[in-house]
Design a protein around this motif. Structure first.
Motif, mmCIF file in Angstrom:
data_model
loop_
_atom_site.group_PDB
_atom_site.id
_atom_site.type_symbol
_atom_site.label_atom_id
_atom_site.label_comp_id
_atom_site.label_asym_id
_atom_site.label_seq_id
_atom_site.Cartn_x
_atom_site.Cartn_y
_atom_site.Cartn_z
ATOM 1 N N SER A 37 18.482 -51.263 -35.135
ATOM 2 C CA SER A 37 18.693 -52.713 -35.164
ATOM 3 C C SER A 37 19.865 -53.085 -36.056
ATOM 4 C CB SER A 37 17.424 -53.420 -35.652
ATOM 5 O OG SER A 37 16.330 -53.145 -34.801
ATOM 6 N N LEU A 38 20.059 -52.336 -37.132
ATOM 7 C CA LEU A 38 21.135 -52.641 -38.085
ATOM 8 C C LEU A 38 22.500 -52.212 -37.558
ATOM 9 C CD1 LEU A 38 21.965 -53.633 -40.935
ATOM 10 C CD2 LEU A 38 21.551 -51.300 -41.737
ATOM 11 N N TRP B 238 24.927 -54.225 -35.229
ATOM 12 C CA TRP B 238 25.755 -55.295 -35.773
ATOM 13 C C TRP B 238 27.037 -54.778 -36.420
ATOM 14 C CZ3 TRP B 238 24.429 -60.504 -35.378
ATOM 15 C CH2 TRP B 238 23.185 -60.749 -34.812
ATOM 16 N N TRP C 238 15.331 -52.728 -31.051
ATOM 17 C CA TRP C 238 16.730 -52.533 -30.682
ATOM 18 C C TRP C 238 17.180 -53.594 -29.673
ATOM 19 C CZ3 TRP C 238 16.872 -46.495 -29.581
ATOM 20 C CH2 TRP C 238 16.628 -45.826 -30.795
ATOM 21 N N SER D 55 17.556 -57.034 -31.326
ATOM 22 C CA SER D 55 18.758 -57.048 -32.162
ATOM 23 C C SER D 55 20.011 -57.129 -31.299
ATOM 24 C CB SER D 55 18.810 -55.783 -33.031
ATOM 25 O OG SER D 55 19.971 -55.775 -33.843
#
Length: 526
Positions: free
Chosen positions: A186-187, A190, A229, A232
């Motif tokens: 998820s991080l 970005w 995922w 996000s």
């Protein structure tokens, strides 16, 4: 051969393997240290920001964190996480090249560490230092380490994801691992646009290759991971990517890089062939040698660890599918994140061929010539693919790479201009001069940004010249006019020929890719 001889042979082989592994690690560490040293030399040489970097820097410096979520100016696109880190760096360390290039440099150094662990976890002892050499001195893995663009962090994130995703493979995760992988995926979405191809490609590969019962267990076990995922990515898409896709100029620049139809096989072979030239960095005939080594690398990995080969190939497939769907170009720096995976395959191919030479020394039958030939081909590939990048990179120790040195030109003009001087900036250097002018203390009234552009391909040459003359005409009659040029040498020559017809040169200051010429245009010359 009796039992004692067999035992001695096994011991001798084990000892040789241990010595090879030890030598391999020492050689790899030397190559890593050398590669890091060259990167640091490039970083501390502190070259001026060039065209693409400046265009991104103007967005980072002049926008707030919230404004960076909107469509970027100057046809730029970068992941929001990367932009925010860059913004934070300028706020902490100031608006300068060191601050703006710090995150790409750190990302590249992190990638070094992960790549080292990765090749010694999977590759043979002979392939490992070959892979390290190609990564350390490769044209684009080296260059993007000190470039204000997201491609260095793309490489680091791709390697981190590859490390963790291949580690779990078909494993059933515990609660702690589920949370960890959900947060990781998820991080990184970005921070890296192509991270989705690493996540989707490798996970999709392991799901497809799992036995039917195990596949359903994995899906059930990782459902929350995949859901995190997707959420996000959905948020990231609608907040940033959708805005980027609305940029018609940027979208049109990508359109020519997509296949015409889903059955465009010619485009596929062309795209894969181009990959070895850029971003793999093999120039001239070496791109063909790289393809040759890649094919043998696939053979070597298939015989050695076909599951790992599938994981290496999966991100390529995912990115190609996206290209066929016209969502992501499979071209140049946009696929530089795949370079480490290609290197691992190529290095194992070279090692596989070299091992054939070792076999040839002990085999005295009809396979001797074949093994000898394979070994010689391996040696040829090793020399052809490693010596040119090592030689090129080593030259940077003495002569660090420079592109458009507009900063020293702007500094020179500022220190030598007199009251009443006029400064004209050729259009190709407008953004770069604007960026440095604000840093150096120029006011917006101190210079004129030109519109004429002799290299503009969408117009006729005569029209380009007319626009340039229209720019210069109001300057005639002035006794001191600075012409700041960021142009190709043929453009500079053409512009100077014209200026020499209408005026007299008083001063000149040249730097790589940028020049300042002071002219007296007060007298009419014929």
């Amino acid at each position: 051969m009796n039992k004692q001889q067999m035992f001695d042979s096994i011991n001798s082989t084990s000892l040789s393997q241990a010595k090879l592994l030890k030598f391999s690690r020492y050689l790899s560490l030397f190559l890593i240290i050398s590669g890091i040293a060259i990167r640091l030399i490039q970083y501390f040489n502190n070259r001026s920001l060039w065209f693409d970097e400046v265009n991104l820097a103007l967005n980072i410096v002049n926008r707030s964190y919230g404004e960076l979520t909107q469509t970027l100016d100057h046809n730029q696109a970068a992941p929001l996480g990367f932009l925010w880190v860059e913004k934070l760096a300028t706020q902490i360390f100031g608006n300068n090249e060191y601050a703006l290039r710090l995150f790409p440099l750190v990302s590249n150094l992190v990638a070094f560490g992960v790549f080292y662990q990765l090749v010694y976890r999977y590759a043979s002892p002979l392939a490992a230092p070959i892979a390290i050499a190609l990564f350390a001195f490769g044209r684009h893995t080296l260059y993007f380490a000190t470039e204000l663009k997201q491609y260095s962090s793309d490489i680091a994130i791709a390697l981190i994801l590859f490390w963790f995703l291949t580690k779990i493979g078909h494993k059933i995760l515990n609660t702690q691992e589920i949370i960890g992988y959900a947060l990781l995926g998820s991080l990184v979405i970005w921070f890296s646009h192509p991270s989705i191809f690493m996540l989707g490609g490798i996970e999709g590969y392991y799901l497809l290759t799992a036995a039917n019962k195990l596949r359903f267990k994995i899906l059930n076990n990782r459902l929350l991971v995949y859901l995190a995922w997707l959420i996000s990515f959905g948020l990231f898409y609608f907040l940033t990517i959708a805005n980027t896709m609305n940029n018609e100029d940027l979208a049109s620049s990508w359109s020519s890089r997509y296949p015409a139809t889903f059955w465009d096989i010619e485009w596929l072979f062309d795209a894969l062939g181009r990959f070895f030239y850029n971003p793999m960095g093999f120039t001239g005939i070496t791109d063909g040698i790289g393809i040759f080594a890649f094919i043998f690398g696939c053979v070597a990995w298939y015989s050695k660890n076909r599951a790992f080969l599938g994981a290496l190939i999966a991100p390529f497939v995912a990115t190609l599918i996206a290209a066929y769907l016209h969502q992501y170009p499979f071209r140049e720096r946009l696929v530089v994140f795949l370079v480490p995976l290609g290197i691992i395959i190529i290095a194992e191919g070279i090692a596989w061929l070299l091992n054939k030479f070792q076999t040839a020394k002990v085999i005295k039958n009809n396979r001797f010539k074949t093994s000898l030939l394979a070994g010689l081909l391996g040696a040829f590939c090793l020399v052809a693919l490693t010596i040119p990048p090592i030689t090129r990179a080593s030259n940077f120790i003495i002569h660090p790479e420079l592109k458009h040195e507009i900063r020293p030109v702007a500094e020179y003009v500022l220190s030598h201009k007199q009251p009443g001087d006029t400064i004209y900036v050729y259009s190709l250097g407008a953004q770069a001069f604007t960026y440095y002018a604000a840093r150096l203390g120029y006011s917006e009234q101190d210079y004129i940004l030109g519109l004429g552009n002799l290299s503009y391909k969408d117009k006729e040459a005569t029209q380009n010249w007319q626009e340039l003359r229209t720019d210069i005409e109001p300057l005639r009659g002035k006794s001191r006019v600075w012409f700041v040029l960021r142009a190709e040498e043929d453009e500079e020559t053409a512009i100077l020929e014209y200026l020499n017809q209408i005026g007299q040169q008083i001063d000149v200051f040249k730097q790589p890719g940028a020049w300042a010429h002071l002219y007296d245009l007060s007298k009419v010359r014929r």
